[in-house]
Design an enzyme around this catalytic site. Structure first.
Site, PDB file in Angstrom:
ATOM      1  N   LYS A  38      39.187  43.098  43.931  1.00 53.09           N
ATOM      2  CA  LYS A  38      39.390  44.138  42.907  1.00 53.09           C
ATOM      3  C   LYS A  38      39.698  45.498  43.536  1.00 53.09           C
ATOM      4  O   LYS A  38      40.670  46.156  43.181  1.00 53.09           O
ATOM      5  CB  LYS A  38      38.133  44.285  42.014  1.00 53.09           C
ATOM      6  CG  LYS A  38      37.715  43.013  41.297  1.00 53.09           C
ATOM      7  CD  LYS A  38      36.518  43.247  40.390  1.00 53.09           C
ATOM      8  CE  LYS A  38      35.249  43.661  41.118  1.00 53.09           C
ATOM      9  NZ  LYS A  38      34.704  42.620  42.016  1.00 53.09           N
ATOM     10  N   ARG A  63      30.645  45.721  33.243  1.00 55.73           N
ATOM     11  CA  ARG A  63      30.040  44.579  33.933  1.00 55.73           C
ATOM     12  C   ARG A  63      29.063  43.839  33.034  1.00 55.73           C
ATOM     13  O   ARG A  63      28.503  42.828  33.449  1.00 55.73           O
ATOM     14  CB  ARG A  63      29.288  45.108  35.156  1.00 55.73           C
ATOM     15  CG  ARG A  63      29.764  44.563  36.485  1.00 55.73           C
ATOM     16  CD  ARG A  63      28.925  45.211  37.557  1.00 55.73           C
ATOM     17  NE  ARG A  63      29.087  44.620  38.843  1.00 55.73           N
ATOM     18  CZ  ARG A  63      29.931  45.042  39.779  1.00 55.73           C
ATOM     19  NH1 ARG A  63      30.723  46.067  39.544  1.00 55.73           N
ATOM     20  NH2 ARG A  63      29.974  44.451  40.947  1.00 55.73           N
ATOM     21  N   ARG A 106      33.823  41.194  54.934  1.00 56.23           N
ATOM     22  CA  ARG A 106      34.278  42.526  54.491  1.00 56.23           C
ATOM     23  C   ARG A 106      33.678  43.635  55.348  1.00 56.23           C
ATOM     24  O   ARG A 106      32.496  43.641  55.664  1.00 56.23           O
ATOM     25  CB  ARG A 106      33.885  42.748  53.027  1.00 56.23           C
ATOM     26  CG  ARG A 106      34.124  44.197  52.566  1.00 56.23           C
ATOM     27  CD  ARG A 106      34.190  44.337  51.067  1.00 56.23           C
ATOM     28  NE  ARG A 106      33.025  43.873  50.358  1.00 56.23           N
ATOM     29  CZ  ARG A 106      32.966  43.754  49.033  1.00 56.23           C
ATOM     30  NH1 ARG A 106      34.015  44.068  48.292  1.00 56.23           N
ATOM     31  NH2 ARG A 106      31.867  43.309  48.458  1.00 56.23           N
ATOM     32  N   ARG A 153      23.897  38.655  43.845  1.00 56.61           N
ATOM     33  CA  ARG A 153      25.016  39.292  43.140  1.00 56.61           C
ATOM     34  C   ARG A 153      25.859  38.279  42.378  1.00 56.61           C
ATOM     35  O   ARG A 153      26.358  38.561  41.301  1.00 56.61           O
ATOM     36  CB  ARG A 153      25.868  40.086  44.131  1.00 56.61           C
ATOM     37  CG  ARG A 153      25.176  41.393  44.518  1.00 56.61           C
ATOM     38  CD  ARG A 153      25.779  42.021  45.739  1.00 56.61           C
ATOM     39  NE  ARG A 153      27.180  42.312  45.577  1.00 56.61           N
ATOM     40  CZ  ARG A 153      28.058  42.321  46.580  1.00 56.61           C
ATOM     41  NH1 ARG A 153      27.663  42.039  47.798  1.00 56.61           N
ATOM     42  NH2 ARG A 153      29.303  42.624  46.359  1.00 56.61           N
TER      43      ARG A 153
HETATM   44  P1  ADP Z   1      31.934  44.306  44.256  1.00 56.96           P
HETATM   45  O1  ADP Z   1      33.176  45.064  44.675  1.00 56.96           O
HETATM   46  O2  ADP Z   1      31.414  43.461  45.374  1.00 56.96           O
HETATM   47  O3  ADP Z   1      32.155  43.560  42.985  1.00 56.96           O
HETATM   48  P2  ADP Z   1      30.936  46.888  43.452  1.00 56.96           P
HETATM   49  O4  ADP Z   1      31.322  47.780  44.554  1.00 56.96           O
HETATM   50  O5  ADP Z   1      31.795  46.910  42.232  1.00 56.96           O
HETATM   51  O6  ADP Z   1      30.808  45.395  43.992  1.00 56.96           O
HETATM   52  O7  ADP Z   1      29.444  47.193  42.990  1.00 56.96           O
HETATM   53  C1  ADP Z   1      28.394  47.308  43.916  1.00 56.96           C
HETATM   54  C2  ADP Z   1      27.080  47.478  43.191  1.00 56.96           C
HETATM   55  O8  ADP Z   1      27.103  48.697  42.411  1.00 56.96           O
HETATM   56  C3  ADP Z   1      26.715  46.388  42.182  1.00 56.96           C
HETATM   57  O9  ADP Z   1      26.089  45.271  42.791  1.00 56.96           O
HETATM   58  C4  ADP Z   1      25.750  47.155  41.261  1.00 56.96           C
HETATM   59  O10 ADP Z   1      24.485  47.308  41.863  1.00 56.96           O
HETATM   60  C5  ADP Z   1      26.404  48.537  41.179  1.00 56.96           C
HETATM   61  N1  ADP Z   1      27.375  48.642  40.061  1.00 56.96           N
HETATM   62  C6  ADP Z   1      28.706  48.878  40.182  1.00 56.96           C
HETATM   63  N2  ADP Z   1      29.288  48.902  38.979  1.00 56.96           N
HETATM   64  C7  ADP Z   1      28.316  48.676  38.068  1.00 56.96           C
HETATM   65  C8  ADP Z   1      28.300  48.550  36.643  1.00 56.96           C
HETATM   66  N3  ADP Z   1      29.404  48.672  35.907  1.00 56.96           N
HETATM   67  N4  ADP Z   1      27.094  48.297  36.049  1.00 56.96           N
HETATM   68  C9  ADP Z   1      25.973  48.189  36.772  1.00 56.96           C
HETATM   69  N5  ADP Z   1      25.920  48.281  38.100  1.00 56.96           N
HETATM   70  C10 ADP Z   1      27.077  48.523  38.760  1.00 56.96           C
HETATM   71  P1  ADP Z   2      35.983  43.363  45.387  1.00 53.11           P
HETATM   72  O1  ADP Z   2      36.277  44.820  45.145  1.00 53.11           O
HETATM   73  O2  ADP Z   2      36.473  42.495  44.277  1.00 53.11           O
HETATM   74  O3  ADP Z   2      34.550  43.101  45.703  1.00 53.11           O
HETATM   75  P2  ADP Z   2      37.525  43.706  47.870  1.00 53.11           P
HETATM   76  O4  ADP Z   2      38.823  44.271  47.411  1.00 53.11           O
HETATM   77  O5  ADP Z   2      36.598  44.635  48.553  1.00 53.11           O
HETATM   78  O6  ADP Z   2      36.812  42.903  46.659  1.00 53.11           O
HETATM   79  O7  ADP Z   2      37.870  42.466  48.823  1.00 53.11           O
HETATM   80  C1  ADP Z   2      36.814  41.667  49.383  1.00 53.11           C
HETATM   81  C2  ADP Z   2      37.188  41.266  50.810  1.00 53.11           C
HETATM   82  O8  ADP Z   2      38.277  40.361  50.795  1.00 53.11           O
HETATM   83  C3  ADP Z   2      37.618  42.425  51.684  1.00 53.11           C
HETATM   84  O9  ADP Z   2      37.167  42.162  52.992  1.00 53.11           O
HETATM   85  C4  ADP Z   2      39.143  42.390  51.603  1.00 53.11           C
HETATM   86  O10 ADP Z   2      39.731  42.908  52.778  1.00 53.11           O
HETATM   87  C5  ADP Z   2      39.417  40.898  51.466  1.00 53.11           C
HETATM   88  N1  ADP Z   2      40.563  40.576  50.590  1.00 53.11           N
HETATM   89  C6  ADP Z   2      41.001  41.226  49.502  1.00 53.11           C
HETATM   90  N2  ADP Z   2      42.061  40.604  48.935  1.00 53.11           N
HETATM   91  C7  ADP Z   2      42.298  39.498  49.696  1.00 53.11           C
HETATM   92  C8  ADP Z   2      43.255  38.421  49.637  1.00 53.11           C
HETATM   93  N3  ADP Z   2      44.175  38.345  48.653  1.00 53.11           N
HETATM   94  N4  ADP Z   2      43.185  37.465  50.578  1.00 53.11           N
HETATM   95  C9  ADP Z   2      42.241  37.513  51.549  1.00 53.11           C
HETATM   96  N5  ADP Z   2      41.318  38.493  51.673  1.00 53.11           N
HETATM   97  C10 ADP Z   2      41.335  39.470  50.762  1.00 53.11           C
END
Ligand code: ADP
Ligand code: ADP
Ligand code: ZN
Length: 212
Positions: free
Chosen positions: A13, A85, A124, A167
């Site tokens: 994302k 979320r 990551r 998570r």
């Molecule tokens: P990921 O990219 O791995 O999906 P995020 O960076 O979006 O994780 O979120 C990291 C953490 O921040 C979540 O595990 C939660 O603790 C908090 N968080 C982020 N967005 C929200 C939301 N919309 N509602 C509640 N908690 C959130």
């Molecule tokens: P999210 O915000 O959904 O938690 P991230 O954008 O941070 O996810 O991506 C999670 C991990 O996967 C990062 O280490 C990123 O560099 C890697 N990644 C993102 N997109 C791809 C893809 N299409 N193929 C392989 N690895 C990816």
């Protein structure tokens, strides 16, 4: 143009949202990034993040609302990443958007199977500037160093294996019901997240360019 990017942790994302915002000029609003910035100053938020649990809806919704009050964000359009979320957050967002007469073009669901998402999360590495890399799948040019700002890369504390499991459980229980929520309003767009970064970017770009 306004979109939501939805998907499990590690789906890609943040990576896509940054690139899409860069291409189409929208503002990338990542609630995760906002909380990580706030972490040092707020102990409650810090504890929840480290445990892989969600921050209470009210806090998140108020934080997003503040951003949606900024004229330049409304003018440029926005890309919500990591929000909503929970169904409650989605309902509250709908109320805010309606009151401001803002239209949401679509909800981009980056679909990735659990095993792939885990693999992505475990490798990551991020930078304080917000850039995100993967040790093997999307490595920086120079080992451990950010391409964008030269900063030292590090692992998020909630990307350690024991927290990752929690998570995913939280995603299944609290976030997945949003898929049905947005299917009902006919705004859900499926994106195949299993493809490489460029392919996923092309899929999303084409949806946006075609006004889907
Ligand atoms: P990921 O990219 O791995 O999906 P995020 O960076 O979006 O994780 O979120 C990291 C953490 O921040 C979540 O595990 C939660 O603790 C908090 N968080 C982020 N967005 C929200 C939301 N919309 N509602 C509640 N908690 C959130
Ligand atoms: P999210 O915000 O959904 O938690 P991230 O954008 O941070 O996810 O991506 C999670 C991990 O996967 C990062 O280490 C990123 O560099 C890697 N990644 C993102 N997109 C791809 C893809 N299409 N193929 C392989 N690895 C990816
Ligand atoms: Zn950086």
């Amino acid at each position: 143009m306004n979109y939501i990017i939805l998907g499990p942790p590690g789906a890609g994302k943040g990576t896509q949202a940054k690139n899409i915002a860069g291409k189409f000029g929208m503002v990338h609003l990542s609630t995760g990034d906002m909380f990580r910035e706030e972490k040092e100053s707020d102990e409650v938020v810090s504890k929840l993040l480290s445990a892989g649990q969600l921050v209470p809806d009210e806090i998140v919704v108020n934080m997003v609302k503040k951003h949606l009050e900024k004229d330049d964000i409304i003018k440029k359009g926005f890309l919500l990443d990591g929000f909503p979320r929970t169904v409650k957050q989605a309902e509250e967002l709908d109320v805010v958007l309606k009151s401001k007469n803002i239209k949401m073009e679509g909800v981009l669901l980056i679909d990735v199977p659990f095993e792939e998402a885990v693999k992505r999360i475990v490798g990551r590495r991020i930078c304080v500037c917000g850039a995100s890399y993967h040790m093997t799948l999307l490595p920086p040019k120079e080992d451990g160093k950010c391409d964008r700002c030269g900063g030292k890369l590090f692992q998020r504390s909630d990307d350690k294996e024991n927290v990752v499991r929690e998570r995913f459980a939280v995603y299944e229980r609290q976030t997945k019901p949003l898929i049905e929520y947005y299917e009902k309003s006919d705004t859900l767009i499926y994106i195949n997240g299993l493809k490489d970064e460029k392919d996923v970017f092309a899929q999303i770009s084409s949806c946006i360019a075609n006004g889907l």
